[in-house]
Write a protein that holds these residues in place. Structure first.
Motif, PDB file in Angstrom:
ATOM      1  N   UNK A 222       0.831  -1.217   0.000  1.00  0.00           N
ATOM      2  CA  UNK A 222       0.000   0.000   0.000  1.00  0.00           C
ATOM      3  C   UNK A 222       0.863   1.264   0.000  1.00  0.00           C
ATOM      4  N   UNK A 223       2.054   1.191   0.580  1.00  0.00           N
ATOM      5  CA  UNK A 223       2.898   2.392   0.630  1.00  0.00           C
ATOM      6  C   UNK A 223       3.383   2.809  -0.767  1.00  0.00           C
ATOM      7  N   UNK A 224       3.393   1.850  -1.702  1.00  0.00           N
ATOM      8  CA  UNK A 224       3.835   2.160  -3.065  1.00  0.00           C
ATOM      9  C   UNK A 224       2.932   3.227  -3.695  1.00  0.00           C
ATOM     10  N   UNK A 225       1.645   3.127  -3.410  1.00  0.00           N
ATOM     11  CA  UNK A 225       0.692   4.132  -3.906  1.00  0.00           C
ATOM     12  C   UNK A 225       0.151   4.910  -2.703  1.00  0.00           C
ATOM     13  N   UNK A 226       1.052   5.488  -1.967  1.00  0.00           N
ATOM     14  CA  UNK A 226       0.716   6.135  -0.699  1.00  0.00           C
ATOM     15  C   UNK A 226      -0.427   7.170  -0.774  1.00  0.00           C
ATOM     16  N   UNK A 227      -0.531   7.953  -1.863  1.00  0.00           N
ATOM     17  CA  UNK A 227      -1.633   8.933  -1.898  1.00  0.00           C
ATOM     18  C   UNK A 227      -3.021   8.293  -1.855  1.00  0.00           C
ATOM     19  N   UNK A 228      -3.165   7.020  -2.189  1.00  0.00           N
ATOM     20  CA  UNK A 228      -4.471   6.357  -2.144  1.00  0.00           C
ATOM     21  C   UNK A 228      -4.722   5.812  -0.744  1.00  0.00           C
ATOM     22  N   UNK A 229      -5.944   5.970  -0.235  1.00  0.00           N
ATOM     23  CA  UNK A 229      -6.260   5.302   1.023  1.00  0.00           C
ATOM     24  C   UNK A 229      -6.466   3.812   0.705  1.00  0.00           C
TER      25      UNK A 229
ATOM     26  N   UNK B  52      -9.368   2.815  -1.718  1.00  0.00           N
ATOM     27  CA  UNK B  52      -9.074   3.154  -3.117  1.00  0.00           C
ATOM     28  C   UNK B  52      -8.019   2.206  -3.684  1.00  0.00           C
ATOM     29  N   UNK B  53      -6.987   1.924  -2.874  1.00  0.00           N
ATOM     30  CA  UNK B  53      -5.924   1.025  -3.342  1.00  0.00           C
ATOM     31  C   UNK B  53      -6.504  -0.345  -3.703  1.00  0.00           C
ATOM     32  N   UNK B  54      -7.373  -0.871  -2.845  1.00  0.00           N
ATOM     33  CA  UNK B  54      -7.972  -2.193  -3.110  1.00  0.00           C
ATOM     34  C   UNK B  54      -8.722  -2.156  -4.450  1.00  0.00           C
ATOM     35  N   UNK B  55      -9.551  -1.120  -4.636  1.00  0.00           N
ATOM     36  CA  UNK B  55     -10.350  -1.036  -5.868  1.00  0.00           C
ATOM     37  C   UNK B  55      -9.459  -0.904  -7.108  1.00  0.00           C
ATOM     38  N   UNK B  56      -8.462  -0.021  -7.021  1.00  0.00           N
ATOM     39  CA  UNK B  56      -7.611   0.228  -8.195  1.00  0.00           C
ATOM     40  C   UNK B  56      -6.719  -0.980  -8.510  1.00  0.00           C
ATOM     41  N   UNK B  57      -6.190  -1.621  -7.479  1.00  0.00           N
ATOM     42  CA  UNK B  57      -5.341  -2.798  -7.726  1.00  0.00           C
ATOM     43  C   UNK B  57      -6.180  -3.884  -8.413  1.00  0.00           C
ATOM     44  N   UNK B  58      -7.405  -4.079  -7.890  1.00  0.00           N
ATOM     45  CA  UNK B  58      -8.269  -5.120  -8.460  1.00  0.00           C
ATOM     46  C   UNK B  58      -8.577  -4.802  -9.921  1.00  0.00           C
ATOM     47  N   UNK B  59      -8.895  -3.538 -10.185  1.00  0.00           N
ATOM     48  CA  UNK B  59      -9.199  -3.135 -11.565  1.00  0.00           C
ATOM     49  C   UNK B  59      -7.991  -3.339 -12.488  1.00  0.00           C
TER      50      UNK B  59
ATOM     51  N   UNK C  23      -2.780  -9.063  -8.073  1.00  0.00           N
ATOM     52  CA  UNK C  23      -3.342 -10.228  -7.376  1.00  0.00           C
ATOM     53  C   UNK C  23      -3.268 -10.151  -5.858  1.00  0.00           C
ATOM     54  N   UNK C  24      -2.273  -9.439  -5.344  1.00  0.00           N
ATOM     55  CA  UNK C  24      -2.105  -9.426  -3.890  1.00  0.00           C
ATOM     56  C   UNK C  24      -1.835  -8.037  -3.358  1.00  0.00           C
ATOM     57  N   UNK C  25      -2.053  -7.891  -2.049  1.00  0.00           N
ATOM     58  CA  UNK C  25      -1.808  -6.602  -1.413  1.00  0.00           C
ATOM     59  C   UNK C  25      -1.095  -6.834  -0.081  1.00  0.00           C
ATOM     60  N   UNK C  26      -0.033  -6.071   0.144  1.00  0.00           N
ATOM     61  CA  UNK C  26       0.613  -6.045   1.445  1.00  0.00           C
ATOM     62  C   UNK C  26       0.202  -4.748   2.116  1.00  0.00           C
ATOM     63  N   UNK C  27      -0.407  -4.904   3.286  1.00  0.00           N
ATOM     64  CA  UNK C  27      -0.998  -3.753   3.956  1.00  0.00           C
ATOM     65  C   UNK C  27      -0.015  -3.162   4.952  1.00  0.00           C
ATOM     66  N   UNK C  28       0.260  -1.879   4.804  1.00  0.00           N
ATOM     67  CA  UNK C  28       1.072  -1.175   5.794  1.00  0.00           C
ATOM     68  C   UNK C  28       0.158  -0.746   6.921  1.00  0.00           C
ATOM     69  N   UNK C  29       0.677  -0.801   8.141  1.00  0.00           N
ATOM     70  CA  UNK C  29      -0.181  -0.569   9.310  1.00  0.00           C
ATOM     71  C   UNK C  29      -0.786   0.829   9.322  1.00  0.00           C
ATOM     72  N   UNK C  30      -0.057   1.810   8.781  1.00  0.00           N
ATOM     73  CA  UNK C  30      -0.611   3.181   8.789  1.00  0.00           C
ATOM     74  C   UNK C  30      -1.889   3.250   7.930  1.00  0.00           C
ATOM     75  N   UNK C  31      -1.974   2.376   6.924  1.00  0.00           N
ATOM     76  CA  UNK C  31      -3.161   2.377   6.052  1.00  0.00           C
ATOM     77  C   UNK C  31      -4.392   1.833   6.788  1.00  0.00           C
ATOM     78  N   UNK C  32      -4.156   1.175   7.929  1.00  0.00           N
ATOM     79  CA  UNK C  32      -5.267   0.581   8.682  1.00  0.00           C
ATOM     80  C   UNK C  32      -5.830   1.518   9.755  1.00  0.00           C
ATOM     81  N   UNK C  33      -5.195   2.664   9.897  1.00  0.00           N
ATOM     82  CA  UNK C  33      -5.598   3.559  10.984  1.00  0.00           C
ATOM     83  C   UNK C  33      -7.089   3.907  10.917  1.00  0.00           C
ATOM     84  N   UNK C  34      -7.768   3.710  12.040  1.00  0.00           N
ATOM     85  CA  UNK C  34      -9.197   4.019  12.097  1.00  0.00           C
ATOM     86  C   UNK C  34     -10.081   2.968  11.425  1.00  0.00           C
TER      87      UNK C  34
END
Ligand code: ZN
Length: 286
Positions: free
Chosen positions: A25-32, A35-42, A46-57
């Motif tokens: 997720x940090x690779x496309x840091x401007x996306x929450x 958004x990252x999930x939707x854009x990667x899927x589109x 195939x896979x996503x590594x989640x950075x902990x800061x992206x999970x905040x809240x």
């Protein structure tokens, strides 16, 4: 690519599809994260590594479900670690934070947590390494009970002052052998390890023991303008990525190829265009 480099890489099987492509997720840091999930899927990632800061809240359980509903896999949680400190209270706090990261990974459905092991400039590297071994030793059984593995990521020696006292794959392998726990293995990141004359040997060594948990790619730019946030897109720099991929695959690794790029320059570009460039670079230069 120069002929000499191409020749060394002749034996590496070309990448055929995107079934092993994972983005951090940090690779496309401007996306929450949503958004990252939707854009990667589109984009067919195939896979996503989640950075902990992206999970905040967010509730990690819900995010994990959202990832899978989008047709992606959660590859890992980034990151835990930072076990080394001259202050015992800090070391205790770090163990607690790592236990929390393991719980988050389990809730997310991430099979492993990447560990940036830590270092403290106030003490010798050997001492930091002892504390790292103690810290991982304390959390390994809990990780195992949660079904989560721990991937020790050696960091380039330019980070030995404050980020990690584990700077070569040999040191990471020594640490794994010493801990001798099935939950503990390594993350091979080409950015940190490409320069190491013993890399091929050490990749074979951890492969023999089934300890290669993760494989991270990006490139090394010349000149590097920032020690942290100037990583290049694959093919932009001097790292022989296909050659190193060949070594990890020969060593038995068949998992995701994770694109992990921190770049102030690339974060400022249009992220959809950047995602297209990543996919092209993945097909051509990995
Ligand atoms: Zn990495």
């Amino acid at each position: 690519m120069p002929d000499s480099r191409r020749k060394m890489e002749d034996d590496v099987k070309p990448i055929e599809d995107l079934s092993r492509l994972c983005l951090h997720t940090i690779t496309t840091r401007p996306w929450d994260i949503e958004r990252a999930i939707d854009e990667y899927a589109r984009g067919g990632v195939s896979g996503i590594t989640v950075w902990r800061d992206a999970l905040e809240g967010r509730d990690p359980r819900q995010i994990g479900r959202r990832v899978r509903d989008a047709g992606l896999s959660v590859v890992s949680l980034c990151r835990g670690g930072f076990f080394a400190s001259s202050d015992p209270t800090e070391r205790r706090r770090s163990v607690d934070q790592n236990l929390q990261a393991i719980r988050e990974a389990a809730a997310l459905g991430a099979p492993h947590v990447v560990l940036v092991c830590g270092a403290d400039p106030a003490q010798p590297l050997e001492q930091s390494r002892e504390q790292i071994a103690d810290g991982i030793g304390e959390i390994a059984a809990f990780a195992s009970s949660e079904g989560v593995r721990l991937a020790v990521e050696p960091l380039h020696p330019m980070y030995a002052d404050s980020r990690s006292a584990i700077n070569t794959l040999e040191q990471a392998n020594d640490l794994c052998e010493r801990l001798d726990h099935s939950a503990v293995g390594v993350a091979v990141d080409v950015y940190h390890l490409w320069w190491d004359p013993h890399l091929e040997r050490e990749i074979a060594r951890c492969g023999r023991d089934g300890r290669i948990i993760a494989f991270h790619v990006c490139d090394w730019r010349t000149p590097t303008r920032d020690l942290l946030n100037d990583r290049g897109l694959m093919g932009e720099g001097c790292i022989p990525i296909p050659r190193i991929r060949g070594w990890v695959e020969t060593a038995g690794f068949e998992g995701y190829i994770e694109v992990e790029i921190f770049s102030t320059k690339l974060w400022k570009t249009d992220q959809n265009e950047f995602l297209n460039r990543i996919i092209q670079a993945y097909r051509k230069s990995v």
